[in-house]
Design an enzyme around this catalytic site. Structure first.
Site, PDB file in Angstrom:
ATOM      1  CE  LYS A 192       3.789  -2.714   2.022  1.00  0.00           C
ATOM      2  NZ  LYS A 192       4.845  -1.793   2.359  1.00  0.00           N
ATOM      3  CD  GLU A 207       2.604   4.436   0.724  1.00  0.00           C
ATOM      4  OE1 GLU A 207       3.468   5.046   1.380  1.00  0.00           O
ATOM      5  OE2 GLU A 207       2.269   3.271   0.975  1.00  0.00           O
TER       6      GLU A 207
END
Length: 351
Positions: A176, A183
């Site tokens: 993550k 991102e």
């Protein structure tokens, strides 16, 4: 879903935890919540909610082995929550940390509560508020047999293809964390595209451009879609109705997870220039460089007499200093040069 996994405890009913709780109830999962404030919408759905000092009542509503999803900010609050559970939960209960905790902390926490007979899963959770509400993306770290206990519920709450057992403890939050770095890089590249579009010579409709880009182009994505909807001020997947683009503050806040990723990259000598620069750009947006540009101006003034601050004469020289300053497209029309090549390179006649 397996019949022995139809209950879920959720500690922290904020944006992610609250939306996961709503989704779970609608999937016929019995949810028991814990939060420091009232959540009328969740209570109207039949979810009992207990205060943070009512762990015993909270746990009594869940049958063993309990499956508990913790959705609180990363840091000491996670440790405090685990400590409370370790003192009261039963052996074999599964605790999932669904926040953005540092993966090395997750390894430590898994070992810590294992000593008390509890199981720990680090559950990287992505998809934003729409994902939590309608189908999230989960990246899970922990022992295989522990993952299998929670898998039916996580599978029910995830989008198709959005559940992965990444590996042992820490792997879920590590995956993550890298996801968050990617991102950031994507956000920065899109933002720079906006800067170029706005600075160009054409009167472009940004909303139409982004709608176009999200309709079959190579860079079509949820982020491009959100940009288009934000420009249109369409609230389909927005938390709140966005303000006009020009009224949005030119400051970007974040909670610092990608800083950890850059630090890990430095430790391992792994080059991540795009992700690293995206973090630097966030710092710059907050006005943290209060002295650097002053220092540059001072030195430039010293060696070249360059002005302090804005200067009309310097601006004029910057714009007009190059005599041959036509755009490449104009050069192509004038003397047949390629509009995509430097002007000092001859065009192959065969082309």
């Amino acid at each position: 879903m397996a019949e022995d996994n139809t209950q879920l405890g959720v500690i922290g009913l904020g944006k992610i935890g609250g939306n996961l709780a709503k989704q779970a109830v609608e999937a016929d999962i019995d949810v028991v919540g814990m939060a420091p404030s009232e959540h009328e919408e969740l209570q109207e759905k039949g979810i009992p909610i207990y205060d943070p000092d009512e762990y015993d009542k909270f746990l009594s509503k869940l049958s063993t082995p309990r499956i508990i999803y913790v959705s609180v900010p990363a840091g000491e609050l996670v440790d405090t929550t685990l400590e409370e559970l370790a003192q009261r939960a039963d052996e074999g209960d599964v605790v999932m940390d669904g926040g953005n905790s540092f993966w090395r902390d997750s390894i430590r926490r898994a070992e810590r509560i294992r000593d008390d007979g509890l199981y720990f899963l680090d559950v990287g959770t992505s998809g934003g508020l729409p994902g939590a509400r309608n189908g999230a993306c989960f990246m899970v770290g922990g022992e295989e047999e522990v993952f299998e206990i929670a898998e039916p519920i996580l599978d029910e709450l995830s989008v198709e293809g959005g559940l992965i057992h990444a590996g042992p403890s820490g792997a879920g939050h590590f995956v993550k964390l890298v996801h968050n770095g990617v991102e950031f890089g994507m956000l920065q590249s899109i933002a720079e595209g906006v800067e170029l579009l706005e600075a160009g010579q054409f009167d472009l409709d940004l909303e139409e451009v982004f709608r176009n880009w999200n309709s079959g182009s190579v860079i079509r994505s949820w982020l491009v879609q959100l940009m288009a909807e934000g420009l249109e001020r369409e609230q389909s997947e927005m938390v709140d109705d966005p303000p006009p683009f020009e009224e949005i503050p030119n400051v970007v806040e974040d909670t610092g997870e990608v800083n950890w990723l850059v630090q890990e990259a430095i430790k391992g000598e792994t080059p991540v220039p795009v992700i690293s620069q995206s973090v630097m750009e966030l710092f710059k947006s907050r006005g943290n460089q209060r002295h650097a540009y002053r220092a540059i101006s001072l030195m430039r003034h010293g060696f070249g007499g360059h002005p302090f601050g804005e200067d009309d004469d310097t601006l004029e020289e910057r714009v007009t200093g190059r005599v041959n300053n036509e755009a490449r497209s104009s050069l192509a029309e004038i003397d047949g040069r390629s509009p995509v090549r430097p002007t000092d390179r001859e065009v192959d006649d065969e082309e």
